[in-house]
Design an enzyme around this catalytic site. Sequence first.
Site, mmCIF file in Angstrom:
data_model
loop_
_atom_site.group_PDB
_atom_site.id
_atom_site.type_symbol
_atom_site.label_atom_id
_atom_site.label_comp_id
_atom_site.label_asym_id
_atom_site.label_seq_id
_atom_site.Cartn_x
_atom_site.Cartn_y
_atom_site.Cartn_z
ATOM 1 C CG ASP A 176 -0.221 -0.032 2.550
ATOM 2 O OD1 ASP A 176 1.026 -0.043 2.560
ATOM 3 O OD2 ASP A 176 -0.907 -0.075 3.597
ATOM 4 C CG HIS A 177 3.443 2.511 3.027
ATOM 5 N ND1 HIS A 177 2.301 1.978 3.576
ATOM 6 C CD2 HIS A 177 3.945 3.354 3.965
ATOM 7 C CE1 HIS A 177 2.120 2.470 4.792
ATOM 8 N NE2 HIS A 177 3.104 3.314 5.046
ATOM 9 C CG ASP A 197 1.473 1.854 9.243
ATOM 10 O OD1 ASP A 197 2.058 2.236 8.211
ATOM 11 O OD2 ASP A 197 0.608 2.533 9.825
ATOM 12 N NE ARG A 217 1.820 10.306 12.055
ATOM 13 C CZ ARG A 217 2.199 9.039 12.216
ATOM 14 N NH1 ARG A 217 2.958 8.461 11.297
ATOM 15 N NH2 ARG A 217 1.811 8.349 13.270
ATOM 16 C CB SER A 249 6.186 6.608 10.799
ATOM 17 O OG SER A 249 6.567 5.352 10.313
ATOM 18 N NE ARG A 301 8.652 6.574 8.503
ATOM 19 C CZ ARG A 301 8.279 7.690 7.881
ATOM 20 N NH1 ARG A 301 9.173 8.589 7.536
ATOM 21 N NH2 ARG A 301 7.018 7.915 7.596
#
Length: 758
Positions: free
Chosen positions: A108-109, A173, A455, A650, A652
């Site tokens: 999806d990213h 995520d 965000r 995030s 990440r």
Amino acid sequence: MATAAPRIGDTQVAMSNLEKGKFINYQRIEDNLAVVRQRLNRPLTLSEKILYGHLDDPHNQDIVRGTSYLKLRPDRVACQDATAQMALLQFMSAGIPTTAVPTTVHCDHLIEAQVGGSKDLARAIEINKEVYDFLATATAKYGIGFWKPGSGIIHQIILENYAFPGGLMIGTDSHTPNAGGLGMIACGVGGADAVDVMAGIPWELKCPKVIGVNLTGKISGWTTPKDVILKVAGILTVKGGTGAIVEYKGSGVDSLSCTGMGTICNMGAEIGATTSLFPFNHRMTDYLNATKRPEIAKYAQQFAHNLKADPDAEYDQVIDINLSELEPHINGPFTPDLATPISKFAEEVKKNNWPQELKVALIGSCTNSSYEDMTRSASIANEAASHGLETKSKFTITPGSEQVRATIERDGQIESFEKVGGLVLANACGPCIGQWDRTDVKKGETNSIITSYNRNFTGRNDANPATHAFVASPDIVTAFAFAGDLTFNPLVDTLVGSDGKPFRFSAPSGFELPPKGYDPGVDTFQAPPTDPAIVQVAVDPKSNRLQLLQPFAPWDGKQPEDLPVLIKVKGKCTTDHISAGGPWLKYRGHLQNISQNCLIGAINAENGEANKIQNKLTGEWGAVPSVAGWYRDHGKKWIVVGDHNYGEGSSREHAALEPRYLGGLAIIVRSFARIHETNLKKQGMLALTFVDPADYDKIQPDDKVDILGLESFAPGKNLTLLAKHKDGSKEKIELAHSFNEGQIEWFKAGSALNLVRF
């Protein structure tokens, strides 16, 4: 002869319709809670029931909110494609043949919004073929479900197929908490945490405090579930939920749809919360039935006593919100906790000189792309069309999943959006995460946009630091698109139709669930093969997007001395500042390449600029990654000094991997965001905080520092930083940490993964 009483575990119910032989384990929760109740002898909140019900060792686990580290056994793991690359590379290096728990990967990213859904998807598949091939083969090799590009956003897919009441899930995520809308504890984590669980190792979480949000009244009119979390964000701020689970309760809960509850939990990430969740109710039953999971609904009803808080359960903080009195809110710009009710927003726009003209209105994303959201927005579009209007601002629509897209195409909502000038984007994250090839303004040009996303940090959506991004419900965003003006209030103001007559929008209306049922659309799911041994994982040694990992070196056992301060960061430093998204997403599977974005967005306290720091050994100025790499290549470890809530945003883990790869030893800050602090520890870095936050001001950018006390590194025992100033003076500063014994072993081994390997 007496017969045994029936047990909840006597019934086997599949965890999802897509995985054979994987069953919901309510019996474990029941058995664990019997032990925990006897030990604690007090009522339990809902979040405590679910967490303690997943304890690895309920008999011996220390349980103190805000203090203990819980060892937990999650039911499943979910990864999105940008973070899955590094997670899978780490899992591969551990040498384990298949995942210990059900796991899925979602594409999806990596799909950039340019001209519209189908064309953008085709372009992404072509550009990212190498990465998608790697993910498709690696998931097949290790027994992981794979959702192909175009399937939709991870959190919507999880809600539609995998979330269930009482479950525990981790996801790579930060908006994984979306599944709390189905009564599941779902937490955003870094890839290393995911790898641990995939490898059968318990997941470690600091025992959260519990914030109760008591909802009364009934939601109606222009007020939506999104406004609940916008209000809560204004109350708690971006760090007010840190170390806590936000648990919603009260009579007002029943006026919220299941997907609306998901919206609230999703954006709970913006207040730093560990996760958010709702108690099981009939709205969840309705959604489970609509998504073809009636057996789970029935099973949850049988287990309902453990899917709600005990009477008189104690909360660490309680917030009361009357839904009948709640106004629509708009939050921003530049931070998701600057909350303004719609009745005061026009005044704030003028007072703060925010750009009044609205350039783009964007609805959808993982936060707000349910059928209910889309039908309510379509009702506004239809009313405007009936008065002959098209949108004044650019207007984009992002369906959250292929199922939602196919359903709103069949039921006419897409046509409603397109006839007023709307552009339907691919079923992907798109502009929400900066995957937006925006061409209507130049970089640096001051402008305003409004989204139904979650965000809105500086440059988050379009990489333009001058873009003022505001967050609201899809209803408000859609209405604003027709006004093209931030001072418009659709509750009281009028627009002029093509006939020259003024009109006021009616309150939006829509369907919680599709009356004709969901249309699944194109099948985009790849189940693992029956014989994974024949699968070869695709990684080209010459690739600039994928790179097999090498273990980090263990701690050398020496006291760190004369470390330079790579950068003293001034002000807010999110994971976007530490490891930017947007065009850098393509390097998420290549640590060497993506490390070239390390801290390029952070503001240097020495000169007030981004990505310009001085090499303290040569005197030359350069980009942060190049100076860090120079230090590493010359055998010199370094530190970063940061402000409050460092690493918010995030999940990440690249924001931790990159400084580790470039030779960093310690990140020393006033305070950390939860996920980033854990990610740093996992990669063998020292995550340290000033005992006195004011000591941040004592560190000078040209200091050299020693870190004292590592030879006796122990839980609860502070370390000392010796700052050697340029004028020859020295200063001792006390540093705290939250490492437990196991995490200290991560540091000594060089990373948590090294312990799995060794």
